[in-house]
Design a protein around this motif. Structure first.
Motif, PDB file in Angstrom:
ATOM      1  N   ILE A  79       0.825  -1.199   0.000  1.00 44.17           N
ATOM      2  CA  ILE A  79       0.000   0.000   0.000  1.00 44.17           C
ATOM      3  C   ILE A  79       0.862   1.253   0.000  1.00 44.17           C
ATOM      4  N   GLY A  80       1.940   1.243   0.806  1.00 43.30           N
ATOM      5  CA  GLY A  80       2.824   2.399   0.843  1.00 43.30           C
ATOM      6  C   GLY A  80       3.415   2.705  -0.518  1.00 43.30           C
ATOM      7  N   LEU A  81       3.889   1.669  -1.209  1.00 41.52           N
ATOM      8  CA  LEU A  81       4.489   1.858  -2.528  1.00 41.52           C
ATOM      9  C   LEU A  81       3.471   2.363  -3.535  1.00 41.52           C
ATOM     10  N   LEU A  82       2.296   1.734  -3.592  1.00 37.45           N
ATOM     11  CA  LEU A  82       1.296   2.095  -4.592  1.00 37.45           C
ATOM     12  C   LEU A  82       0.714   3.479  -4.339  1.00 37.45           C
ATOM     13  N   VAL A  83       0.505   3.818  -3.062  1.00 32.48           N
ATOM     14  CA  VAL A  83       0.019   5.163  -2.732  1.00 32.48           C
ATOM     15  C   VAL A  83       1.080   6.208  -3.065  1.00 32.48           C
ATOM     16  N   ALA A  84       2.345   5.899  -2.750  1.00 34.73           N
ATOM     17  CA  ALA A  84       3.432   6.838  -3.055  1.00 34.73           C
ATOM     18  C   ALA A  84       3.502   7.103  -4.557  1.00 34.73           C
ATOM     19  N   ILE A  85       3.340   6.042  -5.354  1.00 32.42           N
ATOM     20  CA  ILE A  85       3.374   6.194  -6.811  1.00 32.42           C
ATOM     21  C   ILE A  85       2.183   7.012  -7.293  1.00 32.42           C
ATOM     22  N   HIS A  86       0.996   6.713  -6.762  1.00 36.05           N
ATOM     23  CA  HIS A  86      -0.214   7.438  -7.151  1.00 36.05           C
ATOM     24  C   HIS A  86      -0.084   8.924  -6.842  1.00 36.05           C
ATOM     25  N   GLU A  87       0.307   9.240  -5.613  1.00 38.27           N
ATOM     26  CA  GLU A  87       0.418  10.638  -5.217  1.00 38.27           C
ATOM     27  C   GLU A  87       1.554  11.347  -5.943  1.00 38.27           C
ATOM     28  N   TYR A  88       2.598  10.606  -6.270  1.00 42.38           N
ATOM     29  CA  TYR A  88       3.700  11.223  -7.005  1.00 42.38           C
ATOM     30  C   TYR A  88       3.247  11.661  -8.393  1.00 42.38           C
ATOM     31  N   GLY A  89       2.291  10.937  -8.980  1.00 42.91           N
ATOM     32  CA  GLY A  89       1.740  11.365 -10.264  1.00 42.91           C
ATOM     33  C   GLY A  89       1.129  12.753 -10.147  1.00 42.91           C
ATOM     34  N   HIS A  90       0.280  12.962  -9.114  1.00 43.01           N
ATOM     35  CA  HIS A  90      -0.292  14.295  -8.877  1.00 43.01           C
ATOM     36  C   HIS A  90       0.818  15.322  -8.645  1.00 43.01           C
ATOM     37  N   PHE A  91       1.767  14.954  -7.787  1.00 38.71           N
ATOM     38  CA  PHE A  91       2.855  15.846  -7.370  1.00 38.71           C
ATOM     39  C   PHE A  91       3.693  16.292  -8.574  1.00 38.71           C
ATOM     40  N   TRP A  92       4.092  15.334  -9.391  1.00 38.50           N
ATOM     41  CA  TRP A  92       5.005  15.631 -10.510  1.00 38.50           C
ATOM     42  C   TRP A  92       4.346  16.537 -11.543  1.00 38.50           C
ATOM     43  N   VAL A  93       3.117  16.213 -11.928  1.00 37.15           N
ATOM     44  CA  VAL A  93       2.428  17.011 -12.946  1.00 37.15           C
ATOM     45  C   VAL A  93       2.084  18.398 -12.399  1.00 37.15           C
ATOM     46  N   ALA A  94       1.675  18.480 -11.137  1.00 38.09           N
ATOM     47  CA  ALA A  94       1.366  19.785 -10.544  1.00 38.09           C
ATOM     48  C   ALA A  94       2.577  20.711 -10.613  1.00 38.09           C
ATOM     49  N   ARG A  95       3.736  20.207 -10.254  1.00 37.84           N
ATOM     50  CA  ARG A  95       4.940  21.048 -10.279  1.00 37.84           C
ATOM     51  C   ARG A  95       5.328  21.419 -11.708  1.00 37.84           C
ATOM     52  N   ARG A  96       5.156  20.469 -12.658  1.00 40.95           N
ATOM     53  CA  ARG A  96       5.496  20.772 -14.048  1.00 40.95           C
ATOM     54  C   ARG A  96       4.557  21.825 -14.642  1.00 40.95           C
ATOM     55  N   LEU A  97       3.342  21.899 -14.134  1.00 41.32           N
ATOM     56  CA  LEU A  97       2.375  22.879 -14.645  1.00 41.32           C
ATOM     57  C   LEU A  97       2.370  24.170 -13.839  1.00 41.32           C
ATOM     58  N   GLY A  98       3.317  24.311 -12.908  1.00 35.70           N
ATOM     59  CA  GLY A  98       3.483  25.569 -12.200  1.00 35.70           C
ATOM     60  C   GLY A  98       2.604  25.766 -10.988  1.00 35.70           C
ATOM     61  N   VAL A  99       1.987  24.703 -10.483  1.00 40.33           N
ATOM     62  CA  VAL A  99       1.169  24.803  -9.268  1.00 40.33           C
ATOM     63  C   VAL A  99       2.067  24.621  -8.044  1.00 40.33           C
ATOM     64  N   LYS A 100       1.881  25.439  -7.046  1.00 36.97           N
ATOM     65  CA  LYS A 100       2.713  25.369  -5.847  1.00 36.97           C
ATOM     66  C   LYS A 100       2.241  24.232  -4.946  1.00 36.97           C
ATOM     67  N   VAL A 101       3.138  23.306  -4.658  1.00 31.18           N
ATOM     68  CA  VAL A 101       2.838  22.167  -3.782  1.00 31.18           C
ATOM     69  C   VAL A 101       3.336  22.478  -2.377  1.00 31.18           C
ATOM     70  N   LEU A 102       2.463  22.258  -1.389  1.00 35.79           N
ATOM     71  CA  LEU A 102       2.819  22.535   0.000  1.00 35.79           C
ATOM     72  C   LEU A 102       3.259  21.283   0.748  1.00 35.79           C
ATOM     73  N   ARG A 103       2.631  20.142   0.420  1.00 41.25           N
ATOM     74  CA  ARG A 103       2.942  18.931   1.186  1.00 41.25           C
ATOM     75  C   ARG A 103       2.698  17.688   0.335  1.00 41.25           C
ATOM     76  N   TYR A 104       3.583  16.701   0.514  1.00 43.07           N
ATOM     77  CA  TYR A 104       3.449  15.375  -0.106  1.00 43.07           C
ATOM     78  C   TYR A 104       3.453  14.373   1.045  1.00 43.07           C
ATOM     79  N   SER A 105       2.299  13.726   1.280  1.00 40.18           N
ATOM     80  CA  SER A 105       2.170  12.861   2.451  1.00 40.18           C
ATOM     81  C   SER A 105       1.759  11.451   2.058  1.00 40.18           C
ATOM     82  N   ILE A 106       2.454  10.484   2.632  1.00 38.52           N
ATOM     83  CA  ILE A 106       2.036   9.087   2.536  1.00 38.52           C
ATOM     84  C   ILE A 106       1.355   8.758   3.852  1.00 38.52           C
ATOM     85  N   GLY A 107       0.054   8.502   3.784  1.00 42.00           N
ATOM     86  CA  GLY A 107      -0.743   8.300   4.986  1.00 42.00           C
ATOM     87  C   GLY A 107      -1.502   9.559   5.346  1.00 42.00           C
ATOM     88  N   PHE A 108      -2.462   9.396   6.258  1.00 42.16           N
ATOM     89  CA  PHE A 108      -3.275  10.507   6.728  1.00 42.16           C
ATOM     90  C   PHE A 108      -3.018  10.739   8.213  1.00 42.16           C
TER      91      PHE A 108
END
Length: 453
Positions: A15-44
């Motif tokens: 779950i940790g690996l798959l969630v990290a990969i899923h969230e990294y997709g959001h993270f990577w594209v957001a930064r490439r499109l110029g959106v400011k990212v505040l936090r990248y979290s695995i788990g709640f």
């Protein structure tokens, strides 16, 4: 206990690996499109460990509840934003940019599944040959003339390599509800064609195979006790791991399934097992437990894992291994097939054709994770690919709070030229939360039922 010592770490890694990969997709594209990212979290929830990037200022967290994750982006709807930072806020982006950011999570999960299947095909996919056992009277396989020891080589000109291929293909064809042509090789080596009518068969996979009467062929071999369940009838009778079961009430058994069938047919009854232990034959009386199957019918329960000498199955084993180039289209095709089948089965759950008891939660996923990890690398990687596809498909459902719900909102906004009203969005979010909570409750309920047998 030993099973869970493997299952829990395997589940956390999966779950940790798959969630990290899923969230990294959001993270990577957001930064490439110029959106400011505040936090990248695995788990709640509460932060357990983390650090802050020196140049980016992004917080990287491991949080307490390991059942998901999130990427927090700058957004005026969640707090005040400095005037200079407003162009970098998520809510200020054009709908196509927001759609790209949201779609990147499931997209990366699909990409991971392709890579994982590619690795599996290169390592080699172990399985058993698609040979079938004797089909009971009244089943479709029996009516079609299929016999014990037949190997199903192809279905509608689609090559079948192992039992997993056979199972997935028949589930897919069963949803189509059409007759299929089977290319069969008998135990005498002779090839023949057989027509199997799938019109009107149940869409539910378990009911489908009961109706078909198909089960893996079991070569004649003496069944043995692989493990005794604590507190069971087998333990009360002092059966031991390694005991070979020769007969039940004087009638010989020559396969694990034969023993299982005999046990199931005698719920609550006292039977005599003839066993071989340390080369000596013994007669052991056992009072079987009684349980109910899914249809509510009473079945006997011994409380032991039944196995067989591995040498008897050696001829049944098969391995499919591909080179790096040939593995690419095979991996893409496999990911597509699993994705399409997942969507179709989920749709049939909504219509009631497939039982909701097929929904699995974290307990069952942990169980599968432990089992595949104990089998080997290729099995565990294949499991990760399957869960990654499931995670992607689930997140793409058009339910508010899931990625698919956000994609629906942003697509409507793009078409209309303005977003839906805040009241509509809030109502949708609330309904989405209720639907998600009901789904999670159902998954846990099914897991508990499976644990209770």
């Amino acid at each position: 206990m030993s099973d869970w010592l493997m299952s829990v770490p395997a589940f956390i890694v999966s779950i940790g690996l798959l969630v990290a990969i899923h969230e990294y997709g959001h993270f990577w594209v957001a930064r490439r499109l110029g959106v400011k990212v505040l936090r990248y979290s695995i788990g709640f929830g509460r932060r357990v460990w983390g650090f802050t990037g020196r140049q980016s200022g992004i917080e990287y967290w491991l949080s307490a509840i390991p059942l998901g994750g999130y990427v927090k982006m700058l957004d005026e709807r969640e707090g005040e934003v400095a005037e200079a930072d407003k162009p970098y806020a998520f809510n200020r982006q054009h709908p196509w940019r927001r759609i790209a950011i949201v779609a990147a999570g499931p997209g990366v999960n699909f990409l991971f599944a392709i890579v994982a299947y590619w690795l599996v095909f290169m390592i080699g996919v172990a399985g058993i040959k698609p040979m079938i056992a004797s089909a009971p009277d009244g089943t479709l396989a029996n009516a079609a003339g299929l016999r014990a020891g037949d190997e199903i080589v192809a279905i509608d000109d689609r090559a079948i390599g192992d039992w997993q291929d056979l199972r997935l293909t028949l589930i897919e064809r069963g949803l189509d509800g059409q007759a299929v042509d089977l290319s069969v090789r008998g135990d005498d080596g002779m090839a023949r064609d057989v027509s199997l009518d799938l019109r009107g068969v149940p869409a539910d996979p378990e009911k489908l195979f009961d109706r078909l009467g198909l089960a893996p062929y079991q070569p004649p071999a003496t069944p043995l006790i692989a493990r005794v369940v604590p507190g069971s009838a087998a333990e009360a009778a002092q059966l031991q791991a390694g005991d070979e079961v020769l007969a039940v009430n004087g009638e010989s058994v020559d396969s694990p399934q034969g023993l299982v069938d005999r046990i199931k047919a005698q719920p609550g009854e006292r039977v005599t097992l003839a066993i071989a232990r340390d080369g000596r034959r013994q007669e052991v009386p056992v009072t079987l437990a009684a349980a109910e199957n899914e249809a509510g019918e009473p079945v006997g329960r011994l409380g032991a894992q039944i196995g067989v000498d591995g040498e008897a199955w050696e001829a049944m084993r098969t391995t499919r291994q591909l080179g790096p180039l040939a593995a690419v289209p095979a991996a893409v095709s496999k990911t597509w097939e699993v994705s399409a089948l997942t969507v179709r089965l989920m749709a049939r759950m909504v219509t009631g054709d497939v039982s909701w008891r097929n929904v699995s939660g974290p307990i069952q996923i942990a169980n599968y994770a432990g089992q595949t990890a104990s089998i080997g690398v290729e099995a565990f990687v294949g499991f990760l690919a399957l869960v990654s596809v499931s995670l992607a498909v689930l997140n793409l459902l058009p339910i508010p709070v899931l990625d698919g719900g956000h994609l629906l909102y942003y697509s409507i906004e793009w078409i209309r030229g303005r977003p839906l009203s805040e009241a509509v969005q809030v109502a949708g979010q609330q309904m989405g939360m209720v639907a998600l909570l009901m789904l999670m409750t159902l998954a846990f309920y099914n897991d508990i039922l499976r644990l209770l047998g």
